[in-house]
Design a protein around this motif. Sequence first.
Motif, PDB file in Angstrom:
ATOM      1  N   ALA A 116      -1.797  -3.891  -4.030  1.00 21.80           N
ATOM      2  CA  ALA A 116      -1.377  -5.173  -4.564  1.00 21.80           C
ATOM      3  C   ALA A 116      -1.540  -6.054  -3.430  1.00 21.80           C
ATOM      4  O   ALA A 116      -1.239  -5.646  -2.435  1.00 21.80           O
ATOM      5  CB  ALA A 116       0.207  -4.963  -5.133  1.00 21.80           C
ATOM      6  N   GLY A 117      -1.592  -7.541  -3.922  1.00 25.07           N
ATOM      7  CA  GLY A 117      -1.827  -8.521  -2.896  1.00 25.07           C
ATOM      8  C   GLY A 117      -3.037  -8.888  -2.568  1.00 25.07           C
ATOM      9  O   GLY A 117      -4.144  -8.241  -3.327  1.00 25.07           O
ATOM     10  N   SER A 118      -3.385  -9.508  -1.621  1.00 26.51           N
ATOM     11  CA  SER A 118      -4.864  -9.953  -1.120  1.00 26.51           C
ATOM     12  C   SER A 118      -4.885 -10.021   0.446  1.00 26.51           C
ATOM     13  O   SER A 118      -4.019 -10.479   0.881  1.00 26.51           O
ATOM     14  CB  SER A 118      -5.293 -11.205  -1.934  1.00 26.51           C
ATOM     15  OG  SER A 118      -4.257 -12.236  -1.390  1.00 26.51           O
ATOM     16  N   ILE A 119      -6.060  -9.893   0.630  1.00 21.86           N
ATOM     17  CA  ILE A 119      -6.812 -10.187   2.104  1.00 21.86           C
ATOM     18  C   ILE A 119      -7.901 -11.046   2.125  1.00 21.86           C
ATOM     19  O   ILE A 119      -8.707 -10.754   1.390  1.00 21.86           O
ATOM     20  CB  ILE A 119      -6.818  -8.712   2.823  1.00 21.86           C
ATOM     21  CG1 ILE A 119      -5.653  -7.834   2.982  1.00 21.86           C
ATOM     22  CG2 ILE A 119      -7.183  -9.401   4.039  1.00 21.86           C
ATOM     23  CD1 ILE A 119      -6.200  -6.465   3.437  1.00 21.86           C
ATOM     24  N   SER A 120      -7.838 -12.297   2.432  1.00 21.71           N
ATOM     25  CA  SER A 120      -8.915 -13.059   2.666  1.00 21.71           C
ATOM     26  C   SER A 120      -9.224 -13.627   3.950  1.00 21.71           C
ATOM     27  O   SER A 120      -8.568 -13.917   4.532  1.00 21.71           O
ATOM     28  CB  SER A 120      -8.698 -14.323   1.352  1.00 21.71           C
ATOM     29  OG  SER A 120      -7.396 -15.220   1.817  1.00 21.71           O
TER      30      SER A 120
ATOM     31  N   LYS B 282       0.950  -1.285  -0.049  1.00 22.08           N
ATOM     32  CA  LYS B 282       0.083   0.022  -0.293  1.00 22.08           C
ATOM     33  C   LYS B 282       0.767   1.314  -0.051  1.00 22.08           C
ATOM     34  O   LYS B 282       1.636   1.280   0.589  1.00 22.08           O
ATOM     35  CB  LYS B 282      -0.991  -0.111   1.178  1.00 22.08           C
ATOM     36  CG  LYS B 282      -1.586   1.224   1.356  1.00 22.08           C
ATOM     37  CD  LYS B 282      -2.938   1.187   0.322  1.00 22.08           C
ATOM     38  CE  LYS B 282      -3.750   2.564   0.396  1.00 22.08           C
ATOM     39  NZ  LYS B 282      -4.731   2.648  -0.547  1.00 22.08           N
ATOM     40  N   SER B 283       0.572   2.129  -0.913  1.00 23.62           N
ATOM     41  CA  SER B 283       1.361   3.537  -1.032  1.00 23.62           C
ATOM     42  C   SER B 283       0.367   4.699  -0.781  1.00 23.62           C
ATOM     43  O   SER B 283      -0.968   4.359  -1.303  1.00 23.62           O
ATOM     44  CB  SER B 283       2.125   3.632  -2.119  1.00 23.62           C
ATOM     45  OG  SER B 283       2.929   2.482  -2.436  1.00 23.62           O
TER      46      SER B 283
ATOM     47  N   GLY C  29       7.355  -0.981   6.861  1.00 24.18           N
ATOM     48  CA  GLY C  29       6.326  -1.434   6.102  1.00 24.18           C
ATOM     49  C   GLY C  29       6.488  -3.256   6.058  1.00 24.18           C
ATOM     50  O   GLY C  29       5.819  -3.708   5.223  1.00 24.18           O
ATOM     51  N   ARG C  30       7.377  -3.862   6.652  1.00 27.02           N
ATOM     52  CA  ARG C  30       7.429  -5.074   6.801  1.00 27.02           C
ATOM     53  C   ARG C  30       7.194  -5.729   8.175  1.00 27.02           C
ATOM     54  O   ARG C  30       7.333  -5.319   9.114  1.00 27.02           O
ATOM     55  CB  ARG C  30       8.575  -5.807   6.089  1.00 27.02           C
ATOM     56  CG  ARG C  30       8.848  -5.294   4.755  1.00 27.02           C
ATOM     57  CD  ARG C  30      10.359  -5.919   4.255  1.00 27.02           C
ATOM     58  NE  ARG C  30      10.322  -5.505   2.756  1.00 27.02           N
ATOM     59  CZ  ARG C  30      11.003  -4.722   2.409  1.00 27.02           C
ATOM     60  NH1 ARG C  30      11.467  -3.844   3.288  1.00 27.02           N
ATOM     61  NH2 ARG C  30      11.002  -4.417   1.084  1.00 27.02           N
TER      62      ARG C  30
ATOM     63  N   VAL D 262       3.885   2.639   2.184  1.00 32.68           N
ATOM     64  CA  VAL D 262       3.721   2.359   3.631  1.00 32.68           C
ATOM     65  C   VAL D 262       4.018   0.918   3.939  1.00 32.68           C
ATOM     66  O   VAL D 262       4.493   0.367   4.912  1.00 32.68           O
ATOM     67  CB  VAL D 262       2.334   2.841   3.887  1.00 32.68           C
ATOM     68  CG1 VAL D 262       2.269   2.688   5.532  1.00 32.68           C
ATOM     69  CG2 VAL D 262       2.261   4.433   3.815  1.00 32.68           C
ATOM     70  N   LEU D 263       3.281   0.102   3.357  1.00 26.49           N
ATOM     71  CA  LEU D 263       3.293  -1.325   3.488  1.00 26.49           C
ATOM     72  C   LEU D 263       4.108  -1.891   2.169  1.00 26.49           C
ATOM     73  O   LEU D 263       3.815  -1.825   0.942  1.00 26.49           O
ATOM     74  CB  LEU D 263       1.927  -2.021   3.458  1.00 26.49           C
ATOM     75  CG  LEU D 263       1.246  -1.538   4.765  1.00 26.49           C
ATOM     76  CD1 LEU D 263      -0.127  -2.398   4.713  1.00 26.49           C
ATOM     77  CD2 LEU D 263       1.953  -1.823   6.216  1.00 26.49           C
ATOM     78  N   ARG D 264       5.367  -2.899   2.462  1.00 23.18           N
ATOM     79  CA  ARG D 264       6.035  -3.384   1.326  1.00 23.18           C
ATOM     80  C   ARG D 264       5.967  -4.767   1.319  1.00 23.18           C
ATOM     81  O   ARG D 264       7.136  -5.269   1.519  1.00 23.18           O
ATOM     82  CB  ARG D 264       7.397  -2.875   1.484  1.00 23.18           C
ATOM     83  CG  ARG D 264       7.487  -1.100   1.760  1.00 23.18           C
ATOM     84  CD  ARG D 264       8.914  -0.909   2.172  1.00 23.18           C
ATOM     85  NE  ARG D 264       8.661   0.456   2.315  1.00 23.18           N
ATOM     86  CZ  ARG D 264      10.078   1.402   2.625  1.00 23.18           C
ATOM     87  NH1 ARG D 264      11.062   0.644   2.778  1.00 23.18           N
ATOM     88  NH2 ARG D 264       9.968   2.591   2.772  1.00 23.18           N
ATOM     89  N   GLY D 265       4.924  -5.226   1.197  1.00 23.11           N
ATOM     90  CA  GLY D 265       4.894  -6.860   1.125  1.00 23.11           C
ATOM     91  C   GLY D 265       4.819  -7.704   2.473  1.00 23.11           C
ATOM     92  O   GLY D 265       5.708  -7.845   2.985  1.00 23.11           O
TER      93      GLY D 265
END
Lengths: 278, 268
Positions: free
Chosen positions: A93-97, A47-48, A239-240, A54-57
């Motif tokens: 990018a990426g996912s939350i499930s 997330k940027s 961010g990690r 801010v969040l890098r993976g």
Amino acid sequence: MQTALRTSLPETGLASRANFAPHARVVREERPVHTSGLPLSIRGLRKSFGDNEVLRGIDLHIPAGQFVAIVGKSGCGKSTLLRLIAGLEKVDAGSISFGDQVQPEDIRVMFQEPRLLPWARVLANVKVGLGRDRASGDAQSRAEKALSEVGLADKRGQWPSVLSGGQKQRVALARALVSRPRVLAFDEPLGALDALTRISMQRLLERVWRDQGFTAILVTHDVSEAVALADRVLVIEEGRIAHDVLVNAARPRERGSVELAGLEGSILSHLLSADDRT
Amino acid sequence: MSLIDSVSFPRSVRLPRVDGLIQWIVPLAIIAIWQLACVTGFVPTRVLPAPSDVVLAGWKLLLSGELVRNIWVSFWRASIGFLIGGSIGFAFGLANGLSQLSAKLTDTTLQMVRNVPHLALIPLVILWFGIDESAKLFLVALGVFFPIYLNTLHGIRTVDPQLIEMGRIYGMTDGELFRRVIFPGALPSIFVGIRFALGIMWLTLIVAETIAASSGLGYMAMQAREFMLIDVVVLSILIYALLGKLADSASRVLERLTLAWHPAFQKR
């Protein structure tokens, strides 16, 4: 509900384990025996905001019913992670499930500010939490029940402005609980409270979590609060997820006990050593 | 204000029955001094008639029915003008507070018009409407429009965004969000606008009626001036003061009823 298996800290303590690999992930399932919670899987989350990443993976699995605390310095992205989980921000990018079909009422957030409607009485504020069920016949009794769970049944007819800070936060908790959420996200909910109110609120949070078995995600800057409440503490740096620590102390936990204090100390020293590196 | 009250007067000293009357001490004292000044001849009655003469003039006009008719006409003009201007101002305030597009489209224009003193339009209004009812209604509505527009807009813009986010999280629809969060949040500011507007309403009406009217309180005062009836002139001015106070009290009562949640309106 809590078994004798988690009576003490892991043998070696946390410091040694976290030292050898910053991204070491200990995946051991910790959860109440009966859980209504949802499991949570996050993969490659980024997330940027503008140019600021801010969040890098973030890769993370939270088993159903676990109580996870997320700590880190200001601006490390912990609140952003929580807002993404709660669906308040869009994922880049990426996912939350959540491993299941999720209704809006299944996920609730509690903020640092109570965010009560000043023009609605306490009970009406709790009813807001019912979401689409607001108009249903049992709305009144459900709201009253949630209010007694947080010990404020006698304040149902009051305006929020006459309540103390801790009482307002309890009303906010009742509002979050009234829809029987399966994931409850806390964004520094006790940050604005005085020390004594904080401790009694922590006890209350722990109790309702044990009673209801939702998956709890607590963002906090208070490491002692994190180790006092959580099954698992995630330390986020830049961010990690830098550390992923299990807290195996028995519940209900004794505040200020040697094992919790030791754990708190080592997490703090990690946060501070990260400071020295930069 | 309330804080100072409770600090400087211990509860035992306060006389609750007198509390409501305190606000009338100053006006009554002024009237008493005025009467005294006139009776003793300190103030010539050609300059200022005694309060008793004013009351007498009022009584005569009341008997002839002229007073009631003029008050009624002025009251009617004020209310209708207020309703028209207030609703349009409220509607624009809502639209521009809720919609960016609407704000971009109309706000600049409205701000420009706002800076024209609406009483400067009187010559134009007389040319357009003559000294008809519509002239007065137009001016009152125009005067009332801006305070209500500005304060409604301000109220909506300053509703706590955290509450709006909370409402969305808890699944409120747009309609519910407006009814339960935005409108109640804007209400204190809207009331500020209403009270401002009530003041402007009377001001506009007095000016409009003294310049171009054939009935109403302002007209009554102007007629009295023509015939040197100074007691009637003073009477008209006092009635304006009373009507203004009445309108303000009405809005206070409404405020108290709808803002009972607000800490400023809670009984200690």
